[in-house]
Scaffold this motif. Sequence first.
Motif, short mmCIF file in Angstrom:
data_model
loop_
_atom_site.label_atom_id
_atom_site.label_comp_id
_atom_site.label_asym_id
_atom_site.label_seq_id
_atom_site.Cartn_x
_atom_site.Cartn_y
_atom_site.Cartn_z
N LEU A 53 -3.05 8.84 -1.61
CA LEU A 53 -3.37 10.24 -1.36
C LEU A 53 -4.58 10.43 -0.45
O LEU A 53 -4.81 11.51 0.05
CB LEU A 53 -3.59 10.97 -2.69
N ARG A 54 -5.35 9.36 -0.25
CA ARG A 54 -6.50 9.42 0.66
C ARG A 54 -6.37 8.31 1.69
O ARG A 54 -5.82 7.25 1.41
CB ARG A 54 -7.81 9.28 -0.11
N ASP A 55 -6.90 8.56 2.89
CA ASP A 55 -6.86 7.55 3.94
C ASP A 55 -8.00 6.55 3.75
O ASP A 55 -8.78 6.65 2.79
CB ASP A 55 -6.87 8.19 5.33
N ALA A 56 -8.12 5.60 4.66
CA ALA A 56 -9.13 4.54 4.55
C ALA A 56 -10.55 5.10 4.53
O ALA A 56 -11.45 4.50 3.93
CB ALA A 56 -8.97 3.54 5.69
N ALA A 57 -10.76 6.25 5.16
CA ALA A 57 -12.09 6.87 5.19
C ALA A 57 -12.34 7.74 3.95
O ALA A 57 -13.41 8.32 3.81
CB ALA A 57 -12.24 7.71 6.45
#
Length: 169
Positions: A53-57
Amino acid sequence: ELLDCERPADWTEVNGIAWLEGVNGSSRVVRTPERPRTTDVDRFPSALDVIELRDAAGKPRYRSVAYETNRGCPYRCAFCEWGTGLIGSKIYKYDHERVLRDAEKLAAGGVETYFICDANYGLFPEDESLAAHLADLKRRYGAPRTIGTSWAKNHSERVRSIVRLFHRE
């Protein structure tokens, strides 16, 4: 059994589906043989067990989600597909603990808009429990910020209680 169905020619192996074959004026609907309706919806894993649900950042990948806590509808409204003989009558619910866990994952993932895709949200006691959980998640995570649904056709005290809870939060 999992099938490799990348090409329309492979789709004929999957019962209970339909698709449009051809283009423009020469298209036709192709249907495969019916299959029985699934009664054990919990046999399907939650997509939230595999989707990041969240990107690498750490930034949310999704702003909104459509989510079902159950499938089916006890009513047979003429204007609605849920009310047909294929779907109508019996409602099959996902395990409530799974629904609460998924809601927590969505809120922690930063999903702001949550559309509950049940045909009659507010029909069951679990719906009020989920509403209270969503209000708590909003306090803790700031999400979900917006909740939409298709309300139960019978506007019971439970439905009114959920509406009041959502408006208060």
